[in-house]
Design a protein around this motif. Sequence first.
Motif, mmCIF file in Angstrom:
data_model
loop_
_atom_site.group_PDB
_atom_site.id
_atom_site.type_symbol
_atom_site.label_atom_id
_atom_site.label_comp_id
_atom_site.label_asym_id
_atom_site.label_seq_id
_atom_site.Cartn_x
_atom_site.Cartn_y
_atom_site.Cartn_z
ATOM 1 N N ASN A 71 4.446 1.547 -1.105
ATOM 2 C CA ASN A 71 4.772 2.946 -0.793
ATOM 3 C C ASN A 71 4.973 3.742 -2.082
ATOM 4 N N LEU A 72 3.878 4.312 -2.560
ATOM 5 C CA LEU A 72 3.908 5.104 -3.804
ATOM 6 C C LEU A 72 3.909 6.604 -3.516
ATOM 7 N N GLY A 73 3.627 6.988 -2.305
ATOM 8 C CA GLY A 73 3.538 8.415 -1.957
ATOM 9 C C GLY A 73 4.895 9.088 -2.113
ATOM 10 N N ALA A 74 4.909 10.255 -2.733
ATOM 11 C CA ALA A 74 6.178 10.984 -2.905
ATOM 12 C C ALA A 74 5.925 12.365 -3.479
ATOM 13 N N GLN A 75 6.863 13.268 -3.226
ATOM 14 C CA GLN A 75 6.969 14.485 -4.029
ATOM 15 C C GLN A 75 7.685 13.965 -5.276
ATOM 16 N N SER A 76 6.928 13.736 -6.336
ATOM 17 C CA SER A 76 7.464 12.934 -7.444
ATOM 18 C C SER A 76 7.946 13.761 -8.626
ATOM 19 N N HIS A 77 7.865 15.085 -8.513
ATOM 20 C CA HIS A 77 8.296 15.917 -9.650
ATOM 21 C C HIS A 77 9.787 16.238 -9.534
ATOM 22 N N VAL A 78 10.552 15.758 -10.505
ATOM 23 C CA VAL A 78 12.014 15.892 -10.444
ATOM 24 C C VAL A 78 12.426 17.365 -10.483
ATOM 25 N N GLY A 79 11.838 18.136 -11.398
ATOM 26 C CA GLY A 79 12.185 19.560 -11.522
ATOM 27 C C GLY A 79 11.907 20.304 -10.230
ATOM 28 N N SER A 80 10.737 20.062 -9.618
ATOM 29 C CA SER A 80 10.372 20.767 -8.372
ATOM 30 C C SER A 80 11.297 20.409 -7.226
ATOM 31 N N SER A 81 11.940 19.246 -7.307
ATOM 32 C CA SER A 81 12.780 18.833 -6.176
ATOM 33 C C SER A 81 13.986 19.760 -6.012
ATOM 34 N N PHE A 82 14.361 20.486 -7.084
ATOM 35 C CA PHE A 82 15.466 21.443 -6.940
ATOM 36 C C PHE A 82 15.042 22.628 -6.067
ATOM 37 N N ASP A 83 13.750 22.989 -6.119
ATOM 38 C CA ASP A 83 13.249 24.102 -5.305
ATOM 39 C C ASP A 83 12.837 23.652 -3.908
ATOM 40 N N GLN A 84 12.569 22.343 -3.756
ATOM 41 C CA GLN A 84 12.073 21.816 -2.474
ATOM 42 C C GLN A 84 12.928 20.630 -2.059
ATOM 43 N N ALA A 85 14.242 20.873 -1.999
ATOM 44 C CA ALA A 85 15.172 19.756 -1.799
ATOM 45 C C ALA A 85 14.992 19.092 -0.435
ATOM 46 N N GLU A 86 14.921 19.903 0.622
ATOM 47 C CA GLU A 86 14.834 19.323 1.971
ATOM 48 C C GLU A 86 13.507 18.590 2.156
ATOM 49 N N TYR A 87 12.433 19.224 1.685
ATOM 50 C CA TYR A 87 11.107 18.605 1.806
ATOM 51 C C TYR A 87 11.066 17.279 1.036
ATOM 52 N N THR A 88 11.642 17.289 -0.168
ATOM 53 C CA THR A 88 11.644 16.059 -0.977
ATOM 54 C C THR A 88 12.406 14.950 -0.248
ATOM 55 N N GLY A 89 13.522 15.325 0.382
ATOM 56 C CA GLY A 89 14.280 14.331 1.150
ATOM 57 C C GLY A 89 13.466 13.791 2.315
ATOM 58 N N ASP A 90 12.714 14.671 2.956
ATOM 59 C CA ASP A 90 11.910 14.277 4.114
ATOM 60 C C ASP A 90 10.825 13.266 3.707
ATOM 61 N N VAL A 91 10.112 13.597 2.636
ATOM 62 C CA VAL A 91 8.980 12.744 2.219
ATOM 63 C C VAL A 91 9.483 11.478 1.511
ATOM 64 N N ASP A 92 10.335 11.670 0.498
ATOM 65 C CA ASP A 92 10.720 10.548 -0.371
ATOM 66 C C ASP A 92 11.810 9.674 0.254
ATOM 67 N N GLY A 93 12.634 10.285 1.107
ATOM 68 C CA GLY A 93 13.713 9.530 1.741
ATOM 69 C C GLY A 93 13.310 9.050 3.126
ATOM 70 N N LEU A 94 13.157 9.989 4.057
ATOM 71 C CA LEU A 94 12.856 9.607 5.443
ATOM 72 C C LEU A 94 11.488 8.946 5.587
ATOM 73 N N GLY A 95 10.566 9.284 4.699
ATOM 74 C CA GLY A 95 9.225 8.675 4.748
ATOM 75 C C GLY A 95 9.294 7.155 4.762
ATOM 76 N N VAL A 96 10.258 6.604 4.052
ATOM 77 C CA VAL A 96 10.393 5.142 3.957
ATOM 78 C C VAL A 96 10.842 4.554 5.298
ATOM 79 N N ILE A 97 11.774 5.245 5.952
ATOM 80 C CA ILE A 97 12.214 4.807 7.289
ATOM 81 C C ILE A 97 11.012 4.813 8.233
#
Length: 341
Positions: A71-97
């Motif tokens: 599982n390598l898929g992710a919104q992987s840009h740390v800086g952008s995650s501040f602007d897209q916090a919920e989306y990053t959580g959805d893809v990078d966090g919940l995606g694994v579940i």
Amino acid sequence: MKTALITGISGQDGYYLAHLLSGKGYEVHGVSRTPALVRDLEFVHLHGANLTDRNRLLELVEEVRPDEIYNLGAQSHVGSSFDQAEYTGDVDGLGVIRLLDSLRAAGLADRTRFYQASSSELYGLVQEVPQSESTPFHPRSPYGVAKLYAYWTVVTYREAYGIHASNGILFNHESPRRPTTFVTRKISQAAARISLGLQDKVSLGNLNARRDWGHAREYVEAMWRMLQHPAPDDYVVATGTQFSIRDFVAEAFRAVGIELEWEGEDVHEVGRDSKTGIVRVDVDPAFFRIADVENIVGDATKAKLNLNWEPKFTLKDIVCEMVESDLKLAESESLLMRSES
Ligand code: NAP
Ligand code: GDD
């Protein structure tokens, strides 16, 4: 023949891992949100899916029935995650579940081995130096928080359902395939273009941050080794050496024959060509992060002992390979401009 399913196939690591597995005789399946745009991976069976789409992930896992999932898929840009916090959580966090539940629903929990792309961003505001598997986590960004959720999801599913699931806590790894939104490639591209007169200078953010940089080609080997080990586990993958962004800049410019001299502080710091005095690097606060990770360096002793994995590339090797590749691209750009004028 083993079958592997790689999410994030179009990314830097997807490219190197696909080549590694194909070379080992695997049938490789790759997931992208836009498979038609994936380049240089003709041997991969491409599938369209989004890590936010549970039904599609289940369909895919049932269709491919992989022996291994990376599982390598992710919104992987740390800086952008501040602007897209919920989306990053959805893809990078919940995606694994979603992926792990797909495995269970497809009846593959005791057959398919699972690799999760965890990150040194888990350590964030570091609690000890160097960081190992026992160092407490303290993420510093929505990206880090999402990856922390994913990390514990993997541990929980391993303990609760007996899934062979491992976390690779990978420190920064680079290559010519890094997008230019990440600092190393932004620098190697700029050094190459500046040396050919295609660009005057490069503006960067925090030059003091320190990173432990390895080569992506070697790091995907560690991923594979984790899934070949009889027991799943969590591993730091790092070189154990540390350099600042400023060091990386200096090395990249050296690779194109420019020695930089640094002067000034904070937002007034510049890097001048020591021969001409021309400013080639300056600082733009637009590239500062709301909270940054300053002092990352890993202890990969466990990976060495259990997986017999050890990195060989030095920072200089990595910089030279990246700059050389960007010089080729800049030369093509320069030729094109000349033929058009
Ligand atoms: P990358 O180049 O950014 O590739 C990640 C890929 O994920 C993208 O190419 C994208 O492909 C895919 N993706 C993005 N959003 C998605 C979504 N909603 N659903 C499905 N796929 C999505 O990252 P990388 O450098 O190869 O890193 C691979 C993994 O390791 C990432 O999870 C990253 O967070 C983690 N990691 C990287 C490093 C590093 O230094 N490189 C270190 C530690 C951990 P499409 O646009 O084709 O869908
Ligand atoms: N991107 C970027 N652009 N970063 C800059 C710049 C700039 O112009 N100037 C300075 N930096 C600093 C950032 O503030 C950060 O401290 C450091 O350079 C590295 O930034 P990135 O190259 O964007 O990488 P990263 O360390 O934040 O994240 C990468 O590595 C993580 C592993 O630690 C990503 O690949 C993550 O997905 C990965 O988990």
